[in-house]
Design a protein around this motif. Structure first.
Motif, PDB file in Angstrom:
ATOM      1  N   ILE A  95      48.770  61.646  12.012  1.00  0.00           N
ATOM      2  CA  ILE A  95      49.098  60.987  10.745  1.00  0.00           C
ATOM      3  C   ILE A  95      47.870  60.326  10.130  1.00  0.00           C
ATOM      4  O   ILE A  95      47.672  60.350   8.920  1.00  0.00           O
ATOM      5  CB  ILE A  95      50.216  59.944  10.961  1.00  0.00           C
ATOM      6  N   LEU A  96      47.023  59.751  10.988  1.00  0.00           N
ATOM      7  CA  LEU A  96      45.878  58.975  10.510  1.00  0.00           C
ATOM      8  C   LEU A  96      44.793  59.844   9.869  1.00  0.00           C
ATOM      9  O   LEU A  96      44.209  59.469   8.852  1.00  0.00           O
ATOM     10  CB  LEU A  96      45.289  58.178  11.682  1.00  0.00           C
ATOM     11  N   VAL A  97      44.527  61.016  10.459  1.00  0.00           N
ATOM     12  CA  VAL A  97      43.441  61.879   9.951  1.00  0.00           C
ATOM     13  C   VAL A  97      43.676  62.295   8.496  1.00  0.00           C
ATOM     14  O   VAL A  97      42.803  62.120   7.638  1.00  0.00           O
ATOM     15  CB  VAL A  97      43.257  63.108  10.864  1.00  0.00           C
ATOM     16  N   PRO A  98      44.845  62.848   8.115  1.00  0.00           N
ATOM     17  CA  PRO A  98      45.067  63.198   6.700  1.00  0.00           C
ATOM     18  C   PRO A  98      45.003  61.994   5.777  1.00  0.00           C
ATOM     19  O   PRO A  98      44.524  62.095   4.645  1.00  0.00           O
ATOM     20  CB  PRO A  98      46.464  63.813   6.693  1.00  0.00           C
ATOM     21  N   CYS A  99      45.504  60.833   6.292  1.00  0.00           N
ATOM     22  CA  CYS A  99      45.463  59.622   5.464  1.00  0.00           C
ATOM     23  C   CYS A  99      44.031  59.203   5.177  1.00  0.00           C
ATOM     24  O   CYS A  99      43.693  58.786   4.058  1.00  0.00           O
ATOM     25  CB  CYS A  99      46.209  58.488   6.151  1.00  0.00           C
ATOM     26  N   LEU A 100      43.155  59.322   6.190  1.00  0.00           N
ATOM     27  CA  LEU A 100      41.741  58.979   5.993  1.00  0.00           C
ATOM     28  C   LEU A 100      41.077  59.939   5.012  1.00  0.00           C
ATOM     29  O   LEU A 100      40.294  59.523   4.160  1.00  0.00           O
ATOM     30  CB  LEU A 100      41.007  58.999   7.345  1.00  0.00           C
ATOM     31  N   ILE A 101      41.404  61.238   5.121  1.00  0.00           N
ATOM     32  CA  ILE A 101      40.820  62.234   4.209  1.00  0.00           C
ATOM     33  C   ILE A 101      41.296  61.973   2.780  1.00  0.00           C
ATOM     34  O   ILE A 101      40.490  61.959   1.832  1.00  0.00           O
ATOM     35  CB  ILE A 101      41.216  63.658   4.647  1.00  0.00           C
ATOM     36  N   PHE A 102      42.588  61.757   2.613  1.00  0.00           N
ATOM     37  CA  PHE A 102      43.152  61.486   1.289  1.00  0.00           C
ATOM     38  C   PHE A 102      42.584  60.192   0.708  1.00  0.00           C
ATOM     39  O   PHE A 102      42.261  60.119  -0.480  1.00  0.00           O
ATOM     40  CB  PHE A 102      44.673  61.397   1.391  1.00  0.00           C
TER      41      PHE A 102
END
Length: 203
Positions: A30-37
């Protein structure tokens, strides 16, 4: 023996359970896409107000038309008999030549002069090189506008347009100041309707 048992108990207590491992993996997913976005949003906000530069004709329009070419063409057009003024505009992918000629020239003279202007352009900028697409490479379009009156509402205006798009094999000339179908043009202007009403009123 008791010490060994205590050491083993401590080591076993430090191991993560399957549920804990799944939880950590889920958080990472969950954290990786949130950081990219979040990074995309931050970059977009920082670049707000900055122009986006791009070139949709990259690797096209080669060779390019130069200012010196335009100046030479303009001088040669101005030397043609019957020409009063000349303006040449180079847009991103079109060379537009506007020529104002003497008011007293006939329609045939203006038509012939339109072709002469094309020949002048073709001399400095050969059509096959500058105005013809080849091998998937886009090239310039050419528009030659020749007219005797700037006022388009003048009934005596004669206006010829010569076009040569890069996908056309040869140029096309059209008198845009007169309708191809005069009857249809009259209908669109409402002239035939007015004439019919006048005839009915008279009878």
């Amino acid at each position: 023996m008791e010490k060994e048992k205590r050491t083993k108990a401590k080591k076993s207590s430090k191991k993560l359970s399957k549920g804990g491992i799944i939880l950590i993996i889920g958080i990472i997913i969950i954290l990786v896409p949130c950081l990219i976005f979040g990074g995309i949003l931050l970059k977009a906000s920082l670049e707000t107000g900055s122009p986006i530069n791009g070139n949709r004709f990259e690797n096209d329009l080669d060779p390019a038309i130069k200012d010196s070419d335009i100046e030479s063409i303009k001088n040669n057009i101005l030397s043609l008999k019957g020409v009063e003024n000349c303006e040449i505009v180079l847009t991103s992918a079109q060379l537009r030549v506007n020529v104002d000629v003497k008011d007293e020239l006939t329609e045939d003279e203006i038509k012939n002069l339109t072709v002469e202007v094309f020949n002048v352009v073709n001399f400095d900028l050969p059509t096959k090189t500058y105005f013809t697409a080849a091998d998937g490479k886009k090239m310039y379009d050419l528009a030659v506008n020749v007219y005797n009156f700037i006022d388009k509402e003048d009934e005596n205006m004669i206006y010829y347009l010569l076009t040569k798009n890069s996908n056309m094999e040869t140029f096309a000339v059209q008198c845009v100041s007169s309708a191809l179908d005069e009857e249809l043009a009259s209908d669109l202007r409402g002239e035939n309707i007015e004439e019919t009403e006048d005839a009915n009123a008279a009878s």
